[in-house]
Design a protein around this motif. Structure first.
Motif, mmCIF file in Angstrom:
data_model
loop_
_atom_site.group_PDB
_atom_site.id
_atom_site.type_symbol
_atom_site.label_atom_id
_atom_site.label_comp_id
_atom_site.label_asym_id
_atom_site.label_seq_id
_atom_site.Cartn_x
_atom_site.Cartn_y
_atom_site.Cartn_z
ATOM 1 N N ILE A 55 -4.333 -10.272 -16.641
ATOM 2 C CA ILE A 55 -5.309 -11.358 -16.528
ATOM 3 C C ILE A 55 -4.990 -12.089 -15.228
ATOM 4 O O ILE A 55 -3.949 -12.751 -15.114
ATOM 5 N N PHE A 56 -5.842 -11.904 -14.239
ATOM 6 C CA PHE A 56 -5.578 -12.513 -12.925
ATOM 7 C C PHE A 56 -6.905 -12.713 -12.211
ATOM 8 O O PHE A 56 -7.628 -11.739 -11.949
ATOM 9 N N VAL A 57 -7.239 -13.968 -11.961
ATOM 10 C CA VAL A 57 -8.454 -14.261 -11.196
ATOM 11 C C VAL A 57 -8.060 -14.114 -9.723
ATOM 12 O O VAL A 57 -7.398 -14.981 -9.163
ATOM 13 N N ASN A 58 -8.444 -12.980 -9.173
ATOM 14 C CA ASN A 58 -7.944 -12.581 -7.852
ATOM 15 C C ASN A 58 -8.719 -13.284 -6.731
ATOM 16 O O ASN A 58 -9.875 -12.941 -6.470
ATOM 17 N N PRO A 59 -8.064 -14.231 -6.044
ATOM 18 C CA PRO A 59 -8.825 -15.013 -5.051
ATOM 19 C C PRO A 59 -9.376 -14.181 -3.904
ATOM 20 O O PRO A 59 -10.415 -14.525 -3.347
ATOM 21 N N THR A 60 -8.717 -13.059 -3.585
ATOM 22 C CA THR A 60 -9.144 -12.328 -2.374
ATOM 23 C C THR A 60 -10.443 -11.543 -2.573
ATOM 24 O O THR A 60 -10.984 -11.016 -1.613
ATOM 25 N N GLN A 61 -10.938 -11.487 -3.808
ATOM 26 C CA GLN A 61 -12.221 -10.795 -3.988
ATOM 27 C C GLN A 61 -13.395 -11.767 -4.051
ATOM 28 O O GLN A 61 -14.535 -11.353 -4.247
ATOM 29 N N PHE A 62 -13.101 -13.060 -3.887
ATOM 30 C CA PHE A 62 -14.151 -14.085 -3.813
ATOM 31 C C PHE A 62 -14.286 -14.505 -2.355
ATOM 32 O O PHE A 62 -13.284 -14.785 -1.692
ATOM 33 N N PHE A 125 -15.021 -5.838 -2.159
ATOM 34 C CA PHE A 125 -14.318 -4.639 -2.636
ATOM 35 C C PHE A 125 -12.979 -4.414 -1.945
ATOM 36 O O PHE A 125 -12.095 -3.772 -2.507
ATOM 37 N N GLY A 126 -12.826 -4.950 -0.747
ATOM 38 C CA GLY A 126 -11.511 -4.905 -0.107
ATOM 39 C C GLY A 126 -10.503 -5.671 -0.963
ATOM 40 O O GLY A 126 -9.383 -5.203 -1.212
ATOM 41 N N GLY A 127 -10.924 -6.839 -1.446
ATOM 42 C CA GLY A 127 -10.057 -7.643 -2.325
ATOM 43 C C GLY A 127 -9.778 -6.926 -3.626
ATOM 44 O O GLY A 127 -8.635 -6.890 -4.101
ATOM 45 N N VAL A 128 -10.807 -6.313 -4.191
ATOM 46 C CA VAL A 128 -10.644 -5.593 -5.467
ATOM 47 C C VAL A 128 -9.674 -4.422 -5.286
ATOM 48 O O VAL A 128 -8.718 -4.260 -6.053
ATOM 49 N N CYS A 129 -9.919 -3.596 -4.267
ATOM 50 C CA CYS A 129 -9.088 -2.389 -4.096
ATOM 51 C C CYS A 129 -7.636 -2.761 -3.837
ATOM 52 O O CYS A 129 -6.719 -2.125 -4.378
ATOM 53 N N THR A 130 -7.430 -3.789 -3.040
ATOM 54 C CA THR A 130 -6.055 -4.169 -2.721
ATOM 55 C C THR A 130 -5.334 -4.669 -3.971
ATOM 56 O O THR A 130 -4.203 -4.260 -4.250
#
Ligand code: AMP
Length: 287
Positions: A55-62, A125-130
């Motif tokens: 569970i992680f709201v990933n800031p780099t995909q926003f 998607f760069g944020g998602v993939c990373t």
């Protein structure tokens, strides 16, 4: 069920599980869990011995101006739901744990990221993939479970895994819907009652597109026009971001509909941007 906040703890717990010969299944999420997420845990539970959820709201995909700060968070109920569905470990890292310093390394997938959601969300998607690559390296799962709700994400992650020889099997899971057909999404809870009822038009438009394709194999352009008209009439508070009919593997637009295809759409309501899709085989049957 265990919880872990640090990478070292996750590695230790997973490696302890593995010494007993257990296979590891993994479902990455941003929390705000609903039956869609929980169906991934069920699938992992059915196929693997040890089930990890993150569970992680990933800031780099926003992107700046998107809904990072207002993204729904509900960690206590999420943990209870994970436990009830039989997860063995929930990884809840902080932003500092995942990104202790400004990273200079990232994962970029080209082509597949340039269409659909990638058009208006070029950094998403760069944020998602990373972050998914990092999570795979932390959890080292045998299988990872992704929903077809985020179809483009699923295809991109599967391709990243193939191109980078990451030793994990990506398992696609069906879209879980509300009883009126709206695809479950954490963001649905932010819709006003009026917009929540308008949002059902997305699935209705997909269904009637499926009917038109199955019966008449009408050209993609005509189907898209009919969907636009339906959504504009029935969800006037929604602004259509895209409606595309594409090849399910390459994600490139198709013109004819007598083939397997994916109909995908994104509609922006004032409170939330919603996505949905329908996968059809060459006879127009939903998959
Ligand atoms: P998210 O928390 O939105 O990042 O989603 C985490 C995972 O849950 C992704 O693999 C999503 O595709 C999946 N997911 C989200 N909503 C649904 C749904 N309605 N049905 C199936 N899977 C879903």
């Amino acid at each position: 069920m265990k919880t872990a906040q640090t990478i070292a703890e996750v590695r230790q717990i997973v490696s302890d599980a593995r010494t007993d010969g257990a296979t590891v299944g993994f479902a990455p999420t941003m929390g705000g869990l609903h039956e869609g997420h929980l169906s991934l845990i069920d699938a992992a539970r059915g196929e693997c011995d040890f089930v990890v959820v993150s569970i992680f709201v990933n800031p780099t995909q926003f992107a700046p101006g998107e809904d990072l700060s207002t993204y729904p968070r509900s960690i206590e109920t999420d943990l209870a739901a994970c436990e009830a569905r039989g997860a063995d470990l929930v990884f809840i890292p902080s932003v500092e744990t995942m990104y202790p310093r400004q990273a200079v390394t990232s994962v970029t997938v080209s082509q597949l990221t340039e269409t659909l959601c990638g058009r208006n969300r070029p950094t998403h998607f760069g944020g998602v993939c990373t972050v998914v690559a990092k999570l795979f390296n932390i959890v080292l799962p045998d299988k990872a479970f992704f929903g077809r709700k985020d179809y483009q994400q699923l295809v991109i992650v599967a391709r990243m895994v193939e191109d980078l020889d990451i030793p994990v099997e990506i398992v696609p899971c069906a879209i879980i819907r509300e009883t009126d057909g709206l695809a479950m999404s954490t963001r649905n809870q932010r819709l006003s009652p009026v917009n929540r009822s308008q949002a059902v038009a997305l699935h209705e438009a997909l269904q009637s597109a499926g009917d038109q394709i199955r019966e008449f194999h009408r050209p993609a352009r005509d189907i898209i026009t009919a969907m636009q008209e339906y959504i504009q009439a029935n969800a006037p508070n929604g602004e259509i971001d895209y409606i595309q009919i594409i090849d399910p593997q390459t994600l490139q637009d198709v013109e004819t509909t007598d083939r397997s295809l994916l109909i995908a759409l994104a509609v922006k309501f004032p409170e939330a941007r919603l996505i949905d899709n329908m996968l059809l085989d060459s006879a127009g049957q939903p998959q």
